[in-house]
Design a protein around this motif. Structure first.
Motif, PDB file in Angstrom:
ATOM      1  N   ASP A 115      34.171  30.287  26.301  1.00  0.00           N
ATOM      2  CA  ASP A 115      32.801  29.674  27.233  1.00  0.00           C
ATOM      3  C   ASP A 115      33.251  28.931  27.590  1.00  0.00           C
ATOM      4  O   ASP A 115      32.300  28.057  28.028  1.00  0.00           O
ATOM      5  N   MET A 116      34.063  29.146  28.646  1.00  0.00           N
ATOM      6  CA  MET A 116      34.626  28.293  29.945  1.00  0.00           C
ATOM      7  C   MET A 116      33.733  27.979  30.835  1.00  0.00           C
ATOM      8  O   MET A 116      33.581  27.315  32.183  1.00  0.00           O
ATOM      9  N   GLY A 117      33.199  29.239  30.841  1.00  0.00           N
ATOM     10  CA  GLY A 117      33.009  29.690  32.773  1.00  0.00           C
ATOM     11  C   GLY A 117      33.777  30.841  33.518  1.00  0.00           C
ATOM     12  O   GLY A 117      34.196  31.231  32.961  1.00  0.00           O
ATOM     13  N   ASN A 118      32.988  31.007  34.628  1.00  0.00           N
ATOM     14  CA  ASN A 118      33.921  31.634  35.189  1.00  0.00           C
ATOM     15  C   ASN A 118      35.130  30.656  36.060  1.00  0.00           C
ATOM     16  O   ASN A 118      34.108  29.435  36.799  1.00  0.00           O
ATOM     17  N   PRO A 119      35.889  30.983  36.125  1.00  0.00           N
ATOM     18  CA  PRO A 119      37.116  30.396  37.779  1.00  0.00           C
ATOM     19  C   PRO A 119      36.095  30.513  38.675  1.00  0.00           C
ATOM     20  O   PRO A 119      35.702  31.107  39.302  1.00  0.00           O
ATOM     21  N   ILE A 120      36.676  29.211  39.689  1.00  0.00           N
ATOM     22  CA  ILE A 120      36.043  29.168  40.973  1.00  0.00           C
ATOM     23  C   ILE A 120      36.593  30.728  41.282  1.00  0.00           C
ATOM     24  O   ILE A 120      36.152  31.131  42.682  1.00  0.00           O
ATOM     25  N   ARG A 121      37.510  30.742  41.461  1.00  0.00           N
ATOM     26  CA  ARG A 121      37.891  32.683  42.084  1.00  0.00           C
ATOM     27  C   ARG A 121      36.791  33.133  42.187  1.00  0.00           C
ATOM     28  O   ARG A 121      36.462  33.873  42.875  1.00  0.00           O
ATOM     29  N   SER A 122      36.248  33.403  40.632  1.00  0.00           N
ATOM     30  CA  SER A 122      35.069  34.470  40.651  1.00  0.00           C
ATOM     31  C   SER A 122      34.070  34.376  41.022  1.00  0.00           C
ATOM     32  O   SER A 122      32.862  34.721  42.048  1.00  0.00           O
ATOM     33  N   GLN A 123      33.523  32.777  41.231  1.00  0.00           N
ATOM     34  CA  GLN A 123      32.291  32.056  41.484  1.00  0.00           C
ATOM     35  C   GLN A 123      32.539  32.240  43.412  1.00  0.00           C
ATOM     36  O   GLN A 123      31.214  32.972  43.508  1.00  0.00           O
ATOM     37  N   LEU A 124      33.181  31.843  44.125  1.00  0.00           N
ATOM     38  CA  LEU A 124      33.078  32.223  45.051  1.00  0.00           C
ATOM     39  C   LEU A 124      33.727  34.669  45.415  1.00  0.00           C
ATOM     40  O   LEU A 124      33.527  34.664  46.701  1.00  0.00           O
ATOM     41  N   GLY A 125      33.883  35.411  44.778  1.00  0.00           N
ATOM     42  CA  GLY A 125      33.688  36.723  44.538  1.00  0.00           C
ATOM     43  C   GLY A 125      35.443  36.734  46.005  1.00  0.00           C
ATOM     44  O   GLY A 125      35.510  38.003  46.033  1.00  0.00           O
ATOM     45  N   SER A 126      36.337  35.496  45.287  1.00  0.00           N
ATOM     46  CA  SER A 126      37.362  36.073  46.563  1.00  0.00           C
ATOM     47  C   SER A 126      38.133  37.296  45.532  1.00  0.00           C
ATOM     48  O   SER A 126      38.477  37.719  43.652  1.00  0.00           O
ATOM     49  N   GLU A 127      39.021  38.106  45.912  1.00  0.00           N
ATOM     50  CA  GLU A 127      40.563  38.788  45.333  1.00  0.00           C
ATOM     51  C   GLU A 127      41.483  38.099  45.000  1.00  0.00           C
ATOM     52  O   GLU A 127      41.434  37.033  44.910  1.00  0.00           O
ATOM     53  N   TRP A 128      41.043  39.270  43.067  1.00  0.00           N
ATOM     54  CA  TRP A 128      42.292  38.697  42.951  1.00  0.00           C
ATOM     55  C   TRP A 128      43.786  38.463  43.318  1.00  0.00           C
ATOM     56  O   TRP A 128      44.209  39.497  43.485  1.00  0.00           O
ATOM     57  N   LYS A 129      44.219  37.640  42.791  1.00  0.00           N
ATOM     58  CA  LYS A 129      46.167  37.453  43.244  1.00  0.00           C
ATOM     59  C   LYS A 129      46.448  37.083  42.299  1.00  0.00           C
ATOM     60  O   LYS A 129      46.230  35.714  41.635  1.00  0.00           O
ATOM     61  N   PRO A 130      48.254  37.091  42.164  1.00  0.00           N
ATOM     62  CA  PRO A 130      48.994  36.239  40.669  1.00  0.00           C
ATOM     63  C   PRO A 130      49.033  35.191  40.820  1.00  0.00           C
ATOM     64  O   PRO A 130      48.857  34.804  42.464  1.00  0.00           O
ATOM     65  N   THR A 131      48.772  34.486  40.334  1.00  0.00           N
ATOM     66  CA  THR A 131      49.598  32.652  40.113  1.00  0.00           C
ATOM     67  C   THR A 131      50.450  32.313  39.700  1.00  0.00           C
ATOM     68  O   THR A 131      51.384  31.348  39.742  1.00  0.00           O
ATOM     69  N   PHE A 132      51.377  33.354  38.936  1.00  0.00           N
ATOM     70  CA  PHE A 132      52.481  33.383  38.077  1.00  0.00           C
ATOM     71  C   PHE A 132      53.166  34.721  38.321  1.00  0.00           C
ATOM     72  O   PHE A 132      52.792  34.952  38.490  1.00  0.00           O
ATOM     73  N   GLU A 133      54.862  34.365  38.415  1.00  0.00           N
ATOM     74  CA  GLU A 133      55.355  35.570  38.514  1.00  0.00           C
ATOM     75  C   GLU A 133      56.646  34.634  38.184  1.00  0.00           C
ATOM     76  O   GLU A 133      57.535  34.156  38.067  1.00  0.00           O
ATOM     77  N   HIS A 134      57.029  36.199  36.545  1.00  0.00           N
ATOM     78  CA  HIS A 134      57.747  35.623  35.211  1.00  0.00           C
ATOM     79  C   HIS A 134      59.551  36.515  36.672  1.00  0.00           C
ATOM     80  O   HIS A 134      59.521  36.567  36.988  1.00  0.00           O
ATOM     81  N   LEU A 135      60.361  34.852  36.548  1.00  0.00           N
ATOM     82  CA  LEU A 135      61.922  34.901  37.182  1.00  0.00           C
ATOM     83  C   LEU A 135      61.834  35.904  36.297  1.00  0.00           C
ATOM     84  O   LEU A 135      63.352  36.858  37.293  1.00  0.00           O
TER      85      LEU A 135
END
Length: 181
Positions: A115-135
């Motif tokens: 129940d943290m709410g929506n992350p900033i990306r969702s609030q702005l309606g921004s496109e999903w982008k990966p933030t992590f790439e497993h090495l």
């Protein structure tokens, strides 16, 4: 690490939150920033001109107040008990202008149970982008998130440019612009 220093100079953030940063960060942080206080490799740096105070830390977070905003630099774990406890602590200050940013080790959909709410990306309606790439296997996910309360989101982006290096980290930096309401 020169790439990280170049990225910080180009982006010119007011606040820098680092998780699992083992090297002496002072060496890589451009002049003009001060360290709030170290905490188990989760550090917060702030521009010297900003009023700031250290509030506390635990194994998975560092907490500071910067210009009246509660700032949490987070590195959550996969254990429900730990995430639940950390999220409850963060939500206690969510009636104040607050931001929690970092590596939560779970995607936004999984974080919904806290129940943290929506992350900033969702609030702005921004496109999903990966933030992590497993090495090892190259699998990409969005586990680095930014949540805000009583603040206005202006922009959000993921920096996938390595600034001359193949990559700065296995986690891509997130840059958020917010303002007080």
């Amino acid at each position: 690490m020169k790439a990280m220093k170049r990225m910080i100079k180009d982006e010119d953030p007011d606040i820098i939150c680092l998780q699992e940063f083992i090297f002496p960060a002072n060496f890589y942080i451009p002049w003009g920033y001060k360290k709030i206080r170290p905490s188990f490799h989760h550090e917060i740096y702030v521009k010297r001109k900003l009023k700031s105070s250290f509030k506390g830390y635990g194994i998975y977070y560092t907490h500071a107040n910067i210009e009246g905003i509660e700032v949490y630099s987070v590195h959550g774990k996969w254990i429900d008990r730990v995430n639940s406890k950390l999220c409850k602590k963060i939500k206690k200050t969510s009636n104040l202008p607050s931001i929690a940013i970092g590596d939560f080790n779970m995607c936004a959909a999984d974080m919904a149970k806290y129940d943290m709410g929506n992350p900033i990306r969702s609030q702005l309606g921004s496109e999903w982008k990966p933030t992590f790439e497993h090495l090892i296997d190259g699998v990409q996910d969005e586990i680095d998130l930014a949540y805000i309360w009583n603040l206005k989101p202006l922009s959000w982006k993921v920096i996938q440019d390595g600034y001359g290096a193949k990559r700065i980290s296995d986690h891509y930096p997130i840059v958020c612009e917010i303002e007080k309401l």
